[in-house]
Write an enzyme that holds these catalytic residues in place. Structure first.
Site, PDB file in Angstrom:
ATOM      1  CE1 TYR A   2      -3.229  -2.912   0.533  1.00 41.54           C
ATOM      2  CE2 TYR A   2      -4.565  -1.050   1.205  1.00 41.54           C
ATOM      3  CZ  TYR A   2      -4.461  -2.369   0.806  1.00 41.54           C
ATOM      4  OH  TYR A   2      -5.596  -3.126   0.681  1.00 41.54           O
TER       5      TYR A   2
ATOM      6  CE  LYS B 162       1.136 -17.628   2.056  1.00 39.72           C
ATOM      7  NZ  LYS B 162       0.420 -18.875   2.405  1.00 39.72           N
TER       8      LYS B 162
END
Length: 409
Positions: free
Chosen positions: A149, A219
């Site tokens: 982002y 992750k």
């Protein structure tokens, strides 16, 4: 006389008569903002009489700002938030593909609002797609300024992307870009400082509110140095700054006098998305990166009634800057029809009142929202689902729902 909020030794100092800037927002924004202001004013008056008062100051962003000033985010808006520290906003339009970048992201990055705070809990009576939504009670700390982002990306076919691909292949010996001639590229920055301040805020919140655990969602099994780093730095921070210790079985705990210890744990993001359906009661406070947090917070919101009832805030706990916001979009298809559910913004305002330390007024807002839903006095989105479930309800327009909340106060 109104005064501004200041930071004093790391804590907000809030005057009894405070100015709060607000952005109406696009689409349904003006409708839900009107309801929010009325509910907040009534709650403050009910809680404090004439002792405390909010003066609203409109500032511009989005479509209205473009029409009036020629720009989507005037400098005056940023200066007002810096001056008054705490603001609240409706939804702002972000085009897909080309066009302006997200105004929400711009506000977060410009003001360094590094925590996206999303509490998710169930209000009795809200229609839900899961069997036991009451088991969902989590607070999501989503890192707000880094990850993909950050907006560092280059369009396919551009001269810029060609330079980056050439550098990666020639200088860095990267050979895993499968289609270099047509690839767009983005950069995912994840820093130690950015990760630590987010995780520090989550752990501090959990300790202050007597929560059971903090889960680092990542992750890291695939992105070993970015998301894996987030996990690693989180455990290191807990041990260094909060005196966390590791049991023989590997469990990391922060001991609390007279109370159960706070457990620091982690979970891979895809497994976490499964687990919040299968065993949501296992999780309490969640700390995660930007993209993960976007998915996780919306998935959790769906379990307790959808983003129409999901509150949110963007906060810098060091500067005190905070923008509370509706977490849904502008919904232009229903704008002006008096049918939108205003609860996302109303409950964000409840968070704002708590942030100001006006807990009595915040509690009143939560109580009347719960009573309205439990009594079946709801907007059309909830009414439709309640009718499907065979529950008795009364469908109210946006204005009428807001008036009903005020009447309960």
């Amino acid at each position: 006389m109104e005064e501004t909020i200041i930071m004093n030794e790391g804590a907000l100092q809030v005057p009894y008569n405070v100015i709060i800037p607000y952005i109406e927002g696009d689409g349904v924004g003006p409708e839900i903002t009107s309801v929010m202001k009325n509910v907040v004013e009534s709650a403050v008056k009910k809680a404090y009489g004439e002792t405390k008062h909010i003066t609203w100051k409109e500032i511009l962003a989005g479509g209205k700002a473009k029409d009036i000033t020629g720009t989507y985010l005037p400098e005056e808006t940023l200066e007002a938030i810096k001056q008054y520290k705490v603001a609240i906003k409706g939804p702002l339009t972000t085009p897909v593909g080309k066009g302006i970048r997200s105004l929400n992201v711009t506000l977060r990055q410009t003001l360094d609002l590094y925590v996206c705070l999303r509490p998710v809990s169930y209000y009795q009576g809200v229609p839900s797609p899961v069997k036991h939504p009451e088991n969902v009670d989590m607070v999501v700390f989503r890192e707000n300024t880094e990850d993909i982002y950050a907006g560092i990306e280059w369009e396919s076919g551009s001269e810029e992307v060609k330079k980056v691909i050439a550098f990666l292949s020639e200088e860095m010996q990267v050979n895993k870009i499968r289609f270099p001639e047509t690839s767009a590229l983005g950069i995912k920055p994840v820093s130690i400082e950015g990760s630590e301040r987010l995780i520090r805020s989550a752990i501090s919140y959990a300790l202050e509110h007597n929560r059971r655990n903090v889960t680092l969602v990542h992750k890291g099994n695939i992105m070993k140095f970015t998301e894996g780093g987030f996990r690693k730095w989180g455990y290191e921070l807990a041990k260094r700054e909060f005196s966390a210790t590791e049991d023989k079985d590997g469990t990391v705990r922060i001991e609390r006098e007279g109370r159960d210890s706070l457990v620091i744990q982690d979970c891979i993001c895809d497994a976490f998305l499964q687990n919040i359906l299968l065993k949501p009661e296992a999780y309490d406070v969640v700390a995660t990166l930007n993209l993960n947090g976007d998915y996780v917070s919306d998935a959790l919101a769906a379990e307790v009634g959808g983003i129409g009832i999901a509150p949110g805030a963007n906060i810098n706990y060091e500067s005190g800057f905070a923008i509370f916001e509706a977490t849904h979009g502008t919904a232009p298809d229903i704008a002006g029809k008096n049918i939108v559910n205003p609860l996302s913004l109303v409950l964000s305002a409840q968070m704002m009142l708590s942030y100001l330390g006006w807990d009595e007024a915040a509690l009143l807002v939560a109580q009347v929202v719960q009573k309205a839903i439990k009594d079946g006095m709801v907007t059309s989105d909830f009414a439709r689902l309640m009718e499907t479930e065979g529950k008795a309800c009364t469908k109210l327009g946006t204005k009428e729902f807001g008036s009903y909340l005020v009447s309960l106060l």
